[in-house]
Enzyme design. Structure first.
Site, short mmCIF file in Angstrom:
data_model
loop_
_atom_site.label_atom_id
_atom_site.label_comp_id
_atom_site.label_asym_id
_atom_site.label_seq_id
_atom_site.Cartn_x
_atom_site.Cartn_y
_atom_site.Cartn_z
N HIS A 41 0.80 -1.24 0.00
CA HIS A 41 0.00 0.00 0.00
C HIS A 41 0.82 1.28 0.00
O HIS A 41 0.30 2.36 -0.20
CB HIS A 41 -0.93 0.02 1.22
CG HIS A 41 -0.23 0.36 2.49
ND1 HIS A 41 0.53 -0.55 3.17
CD2 HIS A 41 -0.15 1.52 3.19
CE1 HIS A 41 1.04 0.02 4.24
NE2 HIS A 41 0.66 1.27 4.28
C1 UD1 Z 1 -1.84 5.87 5.72
C2 UD1 Z 1 -0.53 6.27 6.39
C3 UD1 Z 1 0.42 5.08 6.37
C4 UD1 Z 1 -0.23 3.87 7.00
C5 UD1 Z 1 -1.56 3.58 6.31
C6 UD1 Z 1 -2.24 2.44 6.99
C7 UD1 Z 1 0.01 8.66 6.10
C8 UD1 Z 1 0.96 9.62 5.50
N1 UD1 Z 1 0.13 7.38 5.70
O1 UD1 Z 1 -1.53 5.55 4.38
O2 UD1 Z 1 1.57 5.40 7.12
O3 UD1 Z 1 0.64 2.76 6.87
O4 UD1 Z 1 -2.38 4.74 6.38
O5 UD1 Z 1 -3.18 1.86 6.17
O6 UD1 Z 1 -0.79 9.04 6.91
N2 UD1 Z 1 -8.43 5.70 0.38
C9 UD1 Z 1 -9.68 5.16 0.13
N3 UD1 Z 1 -10.48 4.90 1.19
C10 UD1 Z 1 -10.10 5.13 2.46
C11 UD1 Z 1 -8.82 5.70 2.70
C12 UD1 Z 1 -8.00 5.97 1.65
O7 UD1 Z 1 -10.06 4.93 -1.01
O8 UD1 Z 1 -10.88 4.85 3.38
C13 UD1 Z 1 -7.55 5.95 -0.78
C14 UD1 Z 1 -7.63 7.37 -1.25
O9 UD1 Z 1 -7.51 7.36 -2.62
C15 UD1 Z 1 -6.39 7.99 -0.65
C16 UD1 Z 1 -5.42 6.83 -0.61
O10 UD1 Z 1 -6.23 5.69 -0.38
O11 UD1 Z 1 -5.93 9.08 -1.36
C17 UD1 Z 1 -4.37 6.92 0.45
O12 UD1 Z 1 -4.96 7.13 1.73
P1 UD1 Z 1 -4.21 8.02 2.82
O13 UD1 Z 1 -5.05 8.25 3.98
O14 UD1 Z 1 -3.66 9.22 2.15
O15 UD1 Z 1 -2.96 7.18 3.25
P2 UD1 Z 1 -2.64 5.62 3.25
O16 UD1 Z 1 -1.94 5.25 2.01
O17 UD1 Z 1 -3.81 4.79 3.63
#
Ligand code: UD1
Length: 367
Positions: free
Chosen positions: A205
């Protein structure tokens, strides 16, 4: 609710860790549970609440997704509003996500003591979002709960101003508590293999991997060369990235995609797999505790003890195509054997109680 201790979380692994922290801290103090809403999909958020019996948050900040600055800024301003009106006497933050930084900074700017759970983890990449978040939060925290001896050592070397306590890792507490509730991997909805068929379990991820088409393509090709079928539980970002990079419809036939799994199913898969391939810190430790050989597709890991104990092998994503199949094969048959390593590098499953004692001992209440 007045004069409570706030516990802040927002991503999937933080909800999992909050499940034990809310309970342990709630035994001694009134707790204000704050979910930032960084993760909001059912599989990443509500499903963990449900499986682990976590009570509903008192406050939901509803920040959702966005660029780091936007997401962190929203968490910062919304958490600051909450802390200004509720005046918690201390704020607990977990790990290294944007939720950790936003909530921690909001508290520190209001001179509310911050308790950092999972303090002292370090990686060489100083500009990785998580590394920035954890270093900044460690710099202003009043109580730093280190999950390992190495984490404690890092903090002491940096002469942080707060009190450093080695507490062990709350993720182990959650695992110990739920060990006898794990379903069989093959009972997972949509399982594509025969019930007894051996498999490799994969989760990927990290932005550093998914944002780079070549690296991600390399890892997918490497997974396709493994002699066993691969079950890939895909984070929403990974699925979107596979589509964006044109890889989704070219997945190797032995790589089977599943949606993100609940905590219990995911652990069942880690336990039942021949090996695990991941870039997640949480899955590296879960494989280590459950005795499943792990291959981490990164240059480095913050959970260095898992590598030192031969439970975990690093393969840089750029080398995954050539090296992944051989490393998995060798690791599974390796000298440590399956789970022949010591499992106690991150405490014994009593971290939440130790954190509670550390909070009590630090006198933050009277600060
Ligand atoms: C975040 C943390 C990471 C952690 C991970 C656990 C930061 C910088 N990173 O990463 O350290 O290991 O969480 O899982 O905070 N998205 C969805 N649905 C959701 C959430 C996210 O579709 O419920 C998608 C969105 O397109 C989003 C992307 O996932 O832009 C990334 O989500 P984000 O919250 O930015 O960070 P993670 O990659 O999940």
């Amino acid at each position: 609710m007045r004069n409570s201790l706030a516990v802040c979380y927002g991503t999937r692994p933080q909800i999992i860790k909050a499940s034990v922290l809310l309970q342990a801290l709630g035994e001694r103090w009134e707790v204000l549970a704050v979910d930032t809403g960084q993760h909001y999909d059912y599989e990443l958020n509500a499903l963990q609440y449900k499986q682990l019996g976590v009570r509903s948050p008192d406050v939901y900040l509803e920040v959702g997704s966005g660029a780091h600055a936007v997401q962190t800024g929203m968490i910062l301003t919304r958490a600051a509003d909450v802390f200004t009106s509720r005046r918690p006497w201390a704020v607990v933050v977990i790990g290294d996500t944007n939720s950790t930084l936003g909530c921690g900074l909001a508290a520190a700017q209001l001179r509310i003591p911050v308790i950092h759970v999972e303090a002292g983890m370090r990686a060489a990449d100083a500009l990785m979002a998580e590394e920035i978040n954890r270093r900044v939060v460690d710099a202003f925290s009043s109580v730093l709960c280190a999950p390992s001896a190495a984490a404690e050592r890092h903090l002491k070397l940096e002469h942080v101003s707060g009190t450093v306590v080695q507490t062990g890792d709350v993720a182990r507490d959650v695992l110990v508590r739920n060990l006898d509730r794990l379903p069989l991997a093959a009972d997972t909805a949509g399982w594509p293999l025969k019930p007894d068929a051996p498999f490799v379990f994969a989760t990927l991820h990290r932005a550093e991997l998914t944002d780079d088409a070549r690296r991600l393509g390399n890892v997918m090709s490497g997974l396709g060369e493994v002699s066993l079928p691969v079950i890939l539980a895909a984070h929403p970002r990974t699925k979107t990235a596979l589509e964006r990079h044109g890889l989704f419809h070219r997945l190797p036939p032995t790589v089977h995609l599943l949606p993100p799994l609940g905590y219990l199913q995911s652990l069942g898969c880690v336990r039942d797999a021949r090996a695990v391939v991941t870039d997640s810190g949480g899955v590296q430790r879960e494989a280590y505790w459950l005795g499943t050989p792990c291959v981490t597709v990164r240059q480095e890991t913050e959970w260095e003890e898992t590598v030192e104990l031969a439970a975990n092998v690093l393969v840089p994503p750029g080398q995954a195509r050539e090296r992944l199949p051989g490393v998995i094969e060798h690791h599974v048959r390796g000298p440590g054997g399956r789970g022949g390593w010591s499992r106690d590098a991150y405490g014994s499953g009593d971290a939440a109680a130790r954190i509670r004692d550390a909070v009590e001992g630090c006198g933050a209440r009277s600060a």
